[in-house]
Design a protein around this motif. Structure first.
Motif, short mmCIF file in Angstrom:
data_model
loop_
_atom_site.label_atom_id
_atom_site.label_comp_id
_atom_site.label_asym_id
_atom_site.label_seq_id
_atom_site.Cartn_x
_atom_site.Cartn_y
_atom_site.Cartn_z
N ASP A 260 0.83 -1.21 0.00
CA ASP A 260 0.00 0.00 0.00
C ASP A 260 0.86 1.26 0.00
OD1 ASP A 260 -2.36 -1.46 -0.02
OD2 ASP A 260 -2.63 -1.36 2.17
N LEU B 66 3.93 1.55 -1.12
CA LEU B 66 4.59 1.68 -2.42
C LEU B 66 3.63 2.18 -3.49
CD1 LEU B 66 6.80 -1.55 -2.42
CD2 LEU B 66 7.58 0.81 -2.26
N GLU B 67 2.39 1.74 -3.44
CA GLU B 67 1.41 2.23 -4.41
C GLU B 67 1.12 3.71 -4.21
OE1 GLU B 67 -1.94 -0.38 -3.97
OE2 GLU B 67 -1.03 -1.97 -5.19
N LYS B 68 1.10 4.16 -2.98
CA LYS B 68 0.89 5.58 -2.72
C LYS B 68 2.06 6.41 -3.25
CE LYS B 68 -2.07 5.18 1.33
NZ LYS B 68 -2.20 5.39 2.79
N ASP B 69 3.28 5.87 -3.09
CA ASP B 69 4.46 6.58 -3.60
C ASP B 69 4.43 6.67 -5.12
OD1 ASP B 69 5.52 7.12 -1.14
OD2 ASP B 69 6.93 5.44 -1.13
N LYS B 70 3.95 5.64 -5.79
CA LYS B 70 3.88 5.66 -7.27
C LYS B 70 2.87 6.68 -7.73
CE LYS B 70 5.27 0.94 -8.32
NZ LYS B 70 4.85 -0.35 -8.90
N LYS B 71 1.79 6.87 -7.00
CA LYS B 71 0.77 7.84 -7.40
C LYS B 71 1.28 9.26 -7.22
CE LYS B 71 -3.20 4.91 -6.45
NZ LYS B 71 -4.36 4.68 -5.60
N ASN B 72 2.15 9.49 -6.27
CA ASN B 72 2.67 10.84 -6.01
C ASN B 72 3.85 11.09 -6.86
OD1 ASN B 72 0.78 11.30 -4.08
ND2 ASN B 72 2.08 10.64 -2.41
#
Length: 58
Positions: free
Chosen positions: A50, A52-58
């Motif tokens: 979760d 890592l996915e948030k970091d990819k979105k930002n």
């Protein structure tokens, strides 16, 4: 065969069954503890995914 031999044999069989039941319950307790450890690891990995996915979105 006298009564002493019978008592000794009963005592020996009881001890033998006690060892088998002890090993059985030891193995069973170790096996039932494994899923809880796996669940903890799984929760931590889900949290990492979760983040890592948030970091990819930002």
């Amino acid at each position: 065969m006298n009564i002493g031999d019978v008592i000794f044999q009963l005592f020996t069989f009881i001890c033998l069954f006690g060892v088998f039941f002890g090993v059985f319950f030891l193995v069973r307790s170790l096996v039932t503890k494994q899923p809880s450890k796996l669940e903890n690891i799984e929760q931590k990995l889900d949290r990492i995914i979760d983040l890592l996915e948030k970091d990819k979105k930002n």
